[in-house]
Every structure is written in structure tokens, then in C-alpha cells.
Scaffold this motif. Structure first.
Motif, PDB file in Angstrom:
ATOM      1  N   LEU A 104       0.814  -1.209   0.000  1.00 40.84           N
ATOM      2  CA  LEU A 104       0.000   0.000   0.000  1.00 40.84           C
ATOM      3  C   LEU A 104       0.854   1.268   0.000  1.00 40.84           C
ATOM      4  O   LEU A 104       0.558   2.225  -0.729  1.00 40.84           O
ATOM      5  CB  LEU A 104      -0.930  -0.006   1.224  1.00 40.84           C
ATOM      6  N   VAL A 105       1.929   1.264   0.796  1.00 42.06           N
ATOM      7  CA  VAL A 105       2.777   2.453   0.890  1.00 42.06           C
ATOM      8  C   VAL A 105       3.508   2.716  -0.426  1.00 42.06           C
ATOM      9  O   VAL A 105       3.457   3.819  -0.981  1.00 42.06           O
ATOM     10  CB  VAL A 105       3.787   2.305   2.045  1.00 42.06           C
ATOM     11  N   LEU A 106       4.195   1.689  -0.932  1.00 43.85           N
ATOM     12  CA  LEU A 106       4.946   1.872  -2.176  1.00 43.85           C
ATOM     13  C   LEU A 106       4.017   2.015  -3.374  1.00 43.85           C
ATOM     14  O   LEU A 106       4.310   2.743  -4.330  1.00 43.85           O
ATOM     15  CB  LEU A 106       5.896   0.686  -2.385  1.00 43.85           C
ATOM     16  N   GLY A 107       2.873   1.317  -3.319  1.00 41.46           N
ATOM     17  CA  GLY A 107       1.922   1.404  -4.429  1.00 41.46           C
ATOM     18  C   GLY A 107       1.283   2.774  -4.552  1.00 41.46           C
ATOM     19  O   GLY A 107       0.783   3.144  -5.621  1.00 41.46           O
ATOM     20  N   TRP A 108       1.305   3.554  -3.449  1.00 39.41           N
ATOM     21  CA  TRP A 108       0.770   4.906  -3.499  1.00 39.41           C
ATOM     22  C   TRP A 108       1.580   5.795  -4.447  1.00 39.41           C
ATOM     23  O   TRP A 108       1.058   6.715  -5.076  1.00 39.41           O
ATOM     24  CB  TRP A 108       0.782   5.491  -2.093  1.00 39.41           C
ATOM     25  N   PHE A 109       2.888   5.470  -4.576  1.00 41.17           N
ATOM     26  CA  PHE A 109       3.780   6.272  -5.419  1.00 41.17           C
ATOM     27  C   PHE A 109       4.003   5.641  -6.792  1.00 41.17           C
ATOM     28  O   PHE A 109       4.204   6.348  -7.775  1.00 41.17           O
ATOM     29  CB  PHE A 109       5.126   6.457  -4.713  1.00 41.17           C
ATOM     30  N   TRP A 110       4.002   4.304  -6.842  1.00 41.71           N
ATOM     31  CA  TRP A 110       4.251   3.625  -8.119  1.00 41.71           C
ATOM     32  C   TRP A 110       3.198   2.538  -8.324  1.00 41.71           C
ATOM     33  O   TRP A 110       3.155   1.544  -7.591  1.00 41.71           O
ATOM     34  CB  TRP A 110       5.640   2.974  -8.124  1.00 41.71           C
ATOM     35  N   SER A 111       2.364   2.708  -9.326  1.00 42.42           N
ATOM     36  CA  SER A 111       1.279   1.754  -9.575  1.00 42.42           C
ATOM     37  C   SER A 111       1.808   0.374  -9.931  1.00 42.42           C
ATOM     38  O   SER A 111       1.220  -0.650  -9.558  1.00 42.42           O
ATOM     39  CB  SER A 111       0.367   2.275 -10.687  1.00 42.42           C
ATOM     40  N   PHE A 112       2.932   0.320 -10.639  1.00 41.56           N
ATOM     41  CA  PHE A 112       3.504  -0.976 -11.022  1.00 41.56           C
ATOM     42  C   PHE A 112       3.906  -1.754  -9.775  1.00 41.56           C
ATOM     43  O   PHE A 112       3.656  -2.963  -9.664  1.00 41.56           O
ATOM     44  CB  PHE A 112       4.719  -0.775 -11.933  1.00 41.56           C
ATOM     45  N   ILE A 113       4.538  -1.071  -8.814  1.00 48.21           N
ATOM     46  CA  ILE A 113       4.943  -1.713  -7.566  1.00 48.21           C
ATOM     47  C   ILE A 113       3.730  -2.229  -6.808  1.00 48.21           C
ATOM     48  O   ILE A 113       3.780  -3.283  -6.157  1.00 48.21           O
ATOM     49  CB  ILE A 113       5.738  -0.731  -6.680  1.00 48.21           C
ATOM     50  N   PHE A 114       2.616  -1.496  -6.900  1.00 49.71           N
ATOM     51  CA  PHE A 114       1.400  -1.936  -6.218  1.00 49.71           C
ATOM     52  C   PHE A 114       0.960  -3.307  -6.726  1.00 49.71           C
ATOM     53  O   PHE A 114       0.648  -4.202  -5.918  1.00 49.71           O
ATOM     54  CB  PHE A 114       0.279  -0.928  -6.427  1.00 49.71           C
ATOM     55  N   TRP A 115       0.956  -3.502  -8.027  1.00 50.90           N
ATOM     56  CA  TRP A 115       0.495  -4.779  -8.579  1.00 50.90           C
ATOM     57  C   TRP A 115       1.473  -5.906  -8.284  1.00 50.90           C
ATOM     58  O   TRP A 115       1.064  -7.030  -7.999  1.00 50.90           O
ATOM     59  CB  TRP A 115       0.258  -4.652 -10.089  1.00 50.90           C
ATOM     60  N   VAL A 116       2.761  -5.590  -8.317  1.00 53.42           N
ATOM     61  CA  VAL A 116       3.763  -6.603  -7.946  1.00 53.42           C
ATOM     62  C   VAL A 116       3.595  -6.981  -6.480  1.00 53.42           C
ATOM     63  O   VAL A 116       3.605  -8.158  -6.099  1.00 53.42           O
ATOM     64  CB  VAL A 116       5.190  -6.080  -8.207  1.00 53.42           C
ATOM     65  N   GLY A 117       3.421  -5.960  -5.626  1.00 49.58           N
ATOM     66  CA  GLY A 117       3.234  -6.220  -4.198  1.00 49.58           C
ATOM     67  C   GLY A 117       1.964  -6.986  -3.911  1.00 49.58           C
ATOM     68  O   GLY A 117       1.924  -7.830  -3.002  1.00 49.58           O
TER      69      GLY A 117
END
Length: 233
Positions: A30-43
Motif C-alpha cells: 500500500l505504501v509503495l503502491g501509493w507512489f508507483w502503480s507498477f509496484i502496487f500490482w507486484v506487491g
């Protein structure tokens, strides 16, 4: 049937040992996905995998005196007589050993192979070699549990693997276990060794898939014989 009922019937419970990891994975996503949408889906995918890894499905254990039940999901990687670890106090004579290798996609909740009181719990620090190797039994970190079943003493050893870094055991000496009851867990790839009385004839073969709490490894009431060390095609 409502959507809630459908989810309840199909969802697999997550073991309590997995909740902290699931919470951390979700928070980081949730934290990293707030800044990078790609990271959100990987996470999100990684969080789902954590939930899958720590799943704790219900199992139906055969209730028959003398049966030895698989303590772990995975693949049988070794069968044969060998001397049990010295810390188990099972003597110096070879016992029949059945080894089950668990990869990172197997359910890692460990279950008691037999019913009886726990007479020994022994942890030993060690290395983190590939758990499929023979020398992993001697060199790797491990935790052994001895159960005094009506048909004889049985040893079950949790062995850490190349990725595993944490062995968890839920029982203490003096407590009693029922066959199929949860007694431990190993995080992220490992192996379970079961030591049976000499002469026990396994009812499984190398390469066979095990289901913890359900697959029958051996029958201690059957006549002693030579173990069929074969590989499943």
C-alpha cells in the motif's frame, strides 16, 4: 447461496504464524503502491503468495491404530534405513527413514504422524543447505520430536532448507498429540524426516506426492519386511 457463503466455503484459513508476514506485505504494498502503480500490482501478487504459503487447510486423518500418517505436504525424496539423529535418543541402530521435501509452494504446516505423548523435543542449530541433499539430515538446522506411540517410538524431524530460516514447533515434552494434529511449521522450503522402527515396510515410494494428515506412510501393525525403495513414474 450468498457471495459470503461461497467465499467462506472456498477460502482456506491462514495459519496464525503467517498473519505478521501478511500484514507486512500488505502494508509495504500500500505504501509503495501509493507512489508507483507498477509496484502496487507486484506487491499485491507477493501478498497473495504469502497468504497462499501460510494456508492451513482442514485435513481428514485416518483413525486406525498402527498407521503412520504423512507429517508434511511435498514429495518423498528418500526412503531407507539410517541411524537417527543422536539428540533424539532413539539409539544407534538404523531405523527406517522416510523423507518428504517441501518446496515454497507446498503447505508448510506440519502434522503429527502418530498418536501418543511427546517424550523428546530437541533443537539443533546448523547450516541451510538444499534440503533434498542427504547431508542436510546431519548438517542443517533441525528440530526433532519423539512420539511414544502404542506401537513404538517414532521420530519426526523438521529440517530447514536452502530458503527456510525459521523452524516453529508448537509442542513441548510431556504433551500428547493425536495423529494429524498440527505440531509445527517451517517457513519457506524445507524437509520432514520420519524415523520408524527397523523393518517397517513403507507404503509410499520415492517421487510420490504426500498430503499431510492424510497420506498413509506405513502400518506399524503389519509384518516387518524390506522397504520398497522405488520411484514413482
Amino acid at each position: 447461496m450468498s457471495l459470503f457463503d461461497t467465499i467462506k466455503r472456498t477460502a482456506v484459513p491462514i495459519h496464525r504464524e503467517g498473519w505478521p508476514f501478511l500484514a507486512i506485505a500488505a502494508a509495504v504494498t500500500l505504501v509503495l503502491g501509493w507512489f508507483w502503480s507498477f509496484i502496487f500490482w507486484v506487491g499485491l501478487i507477493l501478498t497473495a503468495w504469502v497468504a497462499y504459503f501460510f494456508r492451513d487447510p482442514k485435513r481428514v486423518t485416518p483413525v486406525v491404530p498402527g498407521l503412520v500418517i504423512a507429517p508434511a505436504d511435498g514429495i518423498v525424496c528418500m526412503i531407507g534405513p539410517t541411524t537417527p539423529p543422536v539428540e533424539l535418543n532413539l539409539g544407534t541402530e538404523p531405523m527406517m527413514r522416510i523423507c518428504t521435501f517441501m518446496n515454497v509452494f507446498n503447505c508448510h504446516v506440519n502434522r503429527a504422524p502418530v498418536t501418543g505423548p511427546v517424550t523428546r523435543v530437541a533443537y539443533r542449530a546448523g547450516k541451510f543447505l538444499n534440503a533434498e541433499l542427504e547431508k542436510a539430515s546431519d548438517d542443517n538446522e533441525r528440530n526433532g520430536v519423539v512420539i511414544d506411540s502404542p506401537e513404538g517410538r517414532i521420530g519426526v524431524v523438521q529440517i530447514a532448507g536452502l530458503v527456510a530460516r525459521r523452524i516453529v514447533c508448537f509442542v513441548n515434552e510431556g504433551e500428547s498429540l493425536q495423529a494429524g494434529e498440527r505440531f509445527g511449521l517451517i517457513r519457506f522450503g524445507s524437509r520432514l524426516d520420519v524415523y520408524l522402527p527397523a523393518g517397517t515396510a513403507p507404503r509410499v515410494a520415492i517421487g510420490q506426492t504426500m498430503v499431510a494428515g492424510e497420506t498413509v506412510l506405513a502400518d506399524l501393525t503389519a509384518p516387518a519386511g524390506t522397504a520398497p525403495v522405488t520411484r514413482v513414474a
